[in-house]
Design a protein around this motif. Structure first.
Motif, short mmCIF file in Angstrom:
data_model
loop_
_atom_site.label_atom_id
_atom_site.label_comp_id
_atom_site.label_asym_id
_atom_site.label_seq_id
_atom_site.Cartn_x
_atom_site.Cartn_y
_atom_site.Cartn_z
N GLY A 57 -6.66 50.36 11.08
CA GLY A 57 -7.53 50.80 9.98
C GLY A 57 -7.67 52.30 9.89
O GLY A 57 -8.13 52.82 8.89
N GLY A 58 -7.30 53.00 10.93
CA GLY A 58 -7.34 54.45 10.91
C GLY A 58 -8.65 55.08 11.32
O GLY A 58 -8.82 56.28 11.25
N ARG A 59 -9.62 54.29 11.78
CA ARG A 59 -10.92 54.86 12.12
C ARG A 59 -11.34 54.56 13.56
O ARG A 59 -11.72 55.46 14.28
N ALA A 60 -11.30 53.32 13.94
CA ALA A 60 -11.83 52.93 15.26
C ALA A 60 -10.81 53.17 16.36
O ALA A 60 -9.65 52.77 16.26
N PRO A 61 -11.24 53.85 17.44
CA PRO A 61 -10.32 54.03 18.58
C PRO A 61 -10.14 52.70 19.31
O PRO A 61 -11.08 51.92 19.44
N VAL A 62 -8.91 52.41 19.73
CA VAL A 62 -8.64 51.16 20.41
C VAL A 62 -8.32 51.34 21.89
O VAL A 62 -8.53 50.42 22.68
N TYR A 63 -7.81 52.51 22.29
CA TYR A 63 -7.49 52.77 23.69
C TYR A 63 -7.60 54.25 24.00
O TYR A 63 -7.34 55.09 23.14
N GLY A 64 -7.94 54.54 25.25
CA GLY A 64 -7.86 55.89 25.77
C GLY A 64 -6.65 55.96 26.69
O GLY A 64 -6.34 55.00 27.40
N HIS A 65 -5.94 57.07 26.66
CA HIS A 65 -4.73 57.24 27.47
C HIS A 65 -4.73 58.61 28.15
O HIS A 65 -5.33 59.56 27.65
N VAL A 66 -4.00 58.70 29.25
CA VAL A 66 -3.65 59.99 29.83
C VAL A 66 -2.57 60.58 28.93
O VAL A 66 -1.78 59.85 28.34
N GLY A 67 -2.53 61.89 28.81
CA GLY A 67 -1.66 62.57 27.85
C GLY A 67 -0.21 62.16 27.81
O GLY A 67 0.38 62.11 26.75
N GLU A 68 0.41 61.85 28.93
CA GLU A 68 1.83 61.52 28.92
C GLU A 68 2.08 60.03 29.14
O GLU A 68 3.14 59.64 29.64
N CYS A 69 1.15 59.19 28.75
CA CYS A 69 1.30 57.75 28.92
C CYS A 69 2.45 57.23 28.06
O CYS A 69 2.52 57.50 26.86
N HIS A 70 3.33 56.47 28.66
CA HIS A 70 4.48 55.93 27.93
C HIS A 70 4.10 54.77 27.01
O HIS A 70 4.88 54.36 26.17
N VAL A 71 2.90 54.25 27.16
CA VAL A 71 2.46 53.11 26.36
C VAL A 71 1.71 53.56 25.11
O VAL A 71 1.56 52.80 24.17
N ALA A 72 1.26 54.81 25.07
CA ALA A 72 0.49 55.31 23.93
C ALA A 72 1.28 55.15 22.65
O ALA A 72 2.46 55.47 22.57
N GLY A 73 0.62 54.63 21.63
CA GLY A 73 1.28 54.38 20.35
C GLY A 73 1.38 55.61 19.48
O GLY A 73 0.88 56.69 19.80
N LYS A 74 2.01 55.44 18.34
CA LYS A 74 2.23 56.55 17.40
C LYS A 74 0.94 57.00 16.74
O LYS A 74 0.88 58.10 16.20
N ARG A 75 -0.08 56.19 16.77
CA ARG A 75 -1.35 56.56 16.14
C ARG A 75 -2.28 57.25 17.13
O ARG A 75 -3.48 57.29 16.94
N SER A 76 -1.74 57.81 18.20
CA SER A 76 -2.54 58.51 19.20
C SER A 76 -2.69 59.97 18.81
O SER A 76 -1.79 60.56 18.22
N ARG A 77 -3.84 60.53 19.16
CA ARG A 77 -4.05 61.97 18.91
C ARG A 77 -4.62 62.59 20.17
O ARG A 77 -5.34 61.94 20.93
N GLY A 78 -4.29 63.84 20.38
CA GLY A 78 -4.76 64.55 21.55
C GLY A 78 -6.23 64.91 21.45
O GLY A 78 -6.71 65.26 20.37
N VAL A 79 -6.95 64.77 22.55
CA VAL A 79 -8.36 65.14 22.61
C VAL A 79 -8.61 65.92 23.91
O VAL A 79 -7.81 65.87 24.84
N ASP A 80 -9.73 66.63 23.94
CA ASP A 80 -10.06 67.35 25.16
C ASP A 80 -10.76 66.40 26.15
O ASP A 80 -11.06 65.26 25.82
N ARG A 81 -11.00 66.90 27.34
CA ARG A 81 -11.58 66.07 28.40
C ARG A 81 -12.94 65.50 27.99
O ARG A 81 -13.24 64.34 28.24
N GLY A 82 -13.77 66.31 27.36
CA GLY A 82 -15.09 65.85 26.94
C GLY A 82 -15.03 64.70 25.95
O GLY A 82 -15.77 63.71 26.08
N GLN A 83 -14.14 64.79 24.98
CA GLN A 83 -13.99 63.71 24.01
C GLN A 83 -13.45 62.45 24.67
O GLN A 83 -13.89 61.33 24.36
N ALA A 84 -12.50 62.61 25.58
CA ALA A 84 -11.94 61.45 26.29
C ALA A 84 -13.01 60.78 27.14
O ALA A 84 -13.13 59.55 27.17
#
Length: 97
Positions: free
Chosen positions: A46-73
Motif C-alpha cells: 500500500g505504500g504506507r505501513a512498514p512491514v519489516y525492519g532490516h540491517v542495511g545490507e540485508c539480502h532479504v530486504a525488498g525493493k520497497r525498502s528505504r534507508g533510515v537512521d538508527r533512531g528511526q529504526a
C-alpha cells in the motif's frame, strides 16, 4: 591489403577507447556512490505501513525498502514493526523481543 589493415587497426583502437571509457565510468560510479544505509524499513504494498525492519545490507530486504537512521529504526522496531528474521536488526539495535 594495407588499407584493410589500417581500417582494422583504426576500428580496434576505437574499441579499446570505448572499453576504457566504460571502465572509467564504472570506477567513477563506484567511487561516487553514497554509502549504503545502516538500517532499512521495508514498506508494504500500500505504500504506507512498514512491514519489516532490516540491517542495511540485508539480502532479504525488498525493493520497497528505504534507508533510515538508527533512531528511526529503533523507534520502528520498538513500536511493533517486525524485525527481519534473517538479519535481526532488533539484536543490532539492542532490542530483543
Amino acid at each position: 591489403m594495407l588499407r584493410s589493415l589500417e581500417r582494422d587497426l583504426w576500428r580496434t583502437r576505437r574499441w579499446i577507447e570505448e572499453a576504457e571509457r566504460r571502465e572509467d565510468e564504472r570506477t567513477r560510479g563506484e567511487r561516487e556512490r553514497p554509502p549504503a544505509p545502516e538500517w532499512l524499513i521495508e514498506i508494504g504494498l500500500g505504500g504506507r505501513a512498514p512491514v519489516y525492519g532490516h540491517v542495511g545490507e540485508c539480502h532479504v530486504a525488498g525493493k520497497r525498502s528505504r534507508g533510515v537512521d538508527r533512531g528511526q529504526a529503533l523507534r520502528a522496531v520498538t513500536e511493533g514493526v517486525p524485525a527481519c528474521t534473517h538479519c535481526r536488526p532488533d539484536t543490532g539495535l539492542g532490542v530483543l523481543k
